[in-house]
Design an enzyme around this catalytic site. Structure first.
Site, short mmCIF file in Angstrom:
data_model
loop_
_atom_site.label_atom_id
_atom_site.label_comp_id
_atom_site.label_asym_id
_atom_site.label_seq_id
_atom_site.Cartn_x
_atom_site.Cartn_y
_atom_site.Cartn_z
CG HIS A 5 -3.76 -5.71 0.38
ND1 HIS A 5 -2.67 -6.40 0.84
CD2 HIS A 5 -4.72 -6.65 0.16
CE1 HIS A 5 -2.95 -7.70 0.90
NE2 HIS A 5 -4.18 -7.87 0.48
CB VAL B 9 -0.97 0.03 1.21
CG1 VAL B 9 -1.93 -1.15 1.16
CG2 VAL B 9 -0.22 0.04 2.55
#
Ligand SMILES: [Zn+2]
Length: 279
Positions: A130, A112
């Site tokens: 994610h 991320v």
């Protein structure tokens, strides 16, 4: 340790045969080389008053509903750590790979930190399953759009408070509601709208070469992706500093192999061989 150039060449040739597609799946291992902690260890703990939270308790939507300021503080702290880091040669090799292969290339990342986009991979061909902690989206879902967190919001130190002026920057530009981090939280499910879950599985099923980098399958989707790819008979190359559950899948695939080593070193070698195979 290291890679046999001939074996690697054979795997790449098998993968890119008849205009085949290449998919790369990355995990925390590639970011670790840029100094990004996993936030599953000590860096992930968070203290509110006298209460200590585990990462899965703070990166949690139920927690966000109760204490949005604590969850935002944690994510803005992580965003600061990540923005101080730089993409490494592994990230740069993947950006070059996309440049060589264009629409035949897809990057699926569990990270991320946004380093792949900063290295030059395109948003369209990068499936951030994610999410990305540089982005926010409306918590009331007035639209599905993800917005870059404004640059005017500075990097935050651990535990640093968010000022009223800074809160104003975390407001949905469409409806004025509070936004939330554009990251899949521990108590949420993968979905297509925000995280392109179905696209990732479809791409995996259609790929002819899957390169797995720095992930050991701690979450379910990477396992599904490797299963999909294995089921469709594609070649798998597993790049990792140690053997893991994906190494055997790679070795069981046609011409597949496990390459032990750092992502930054191995991906640079893969890029060199790929150039040779494509010309
Ligand atoms: Zn809104």
């Amino acid at each position: 340790m290291g890679v046999d150039p001939l074996q690697l060449k054979q795997a790449l040739e098998q993968g890119v045969r008849i205009e085949g597609r290449i998919t790369v799946l990355t995990g925390a291992g590639i970011s670790a080389e840029s100094g990004i902690p996993t936030f599953r260890g000590p860096e992930g703990y968070w203290t509110v008053g006298s209460v200590h939270y585990q990462p899965e308790q703070i990166s949690n939507y139920a927690m966000f509903c109760r204490q949005p300021s604590e969850v935002w503080k944690w994510f803005l702290y992580r965003r600061g750590v990540c923005s101080a880091a730089e993409p490494n040669p592994g990230h740069l090799a993947l950006a070059e790979m996309e440049g060589l292969l264009a629409d035949r290339f897809t990057l699926i990342t569990q990270n991320v930190d946004g380093l792949h986009l900063r290295a030059g991979n395109g948003l369209e061909r990068t499936l951030q399953i994610h999410g990305n902690l540089n982005y926010m989206r409306c918590d009331k879902s007035c639209s599905d759009e993800a917005f870059l967190i404004p640059e005017a919001l500075p990097a935050k130190g651990r535990g640093e408070e968010i000022t009223p002026t800074e809160w104003d920057l975390l407001i949905c530009p469409h409806c004025g509601s509070l936004t939330r981090p554009h990251v899949l939280l521990f108590d949420e499910c993968y979905d297509e709208t925000h995280y392109r879950f179905e696209t990732a599985l479809r791409v995996a099923a259609e790929t002819s070469l899957l390169i797995v980098v720095g992930t050991e399958g701690a979450t379910t989707l990477p396992n599904h992706i490797v299963e999909c790819a294995l089921g469709s008979g594609c070649t798998i190359i597993d790049v990792n500093v140690q053997r893991n559950r994906f190494s055997e899948s790679a070795e069981a695939s046609p011409q597949g192999l496990f390459i032990e080593g750092a992502a930054s070193v191995v991906l640079t070698q893969v890029l060199t061989q790929l150039r040779a195979v494509l010309t």
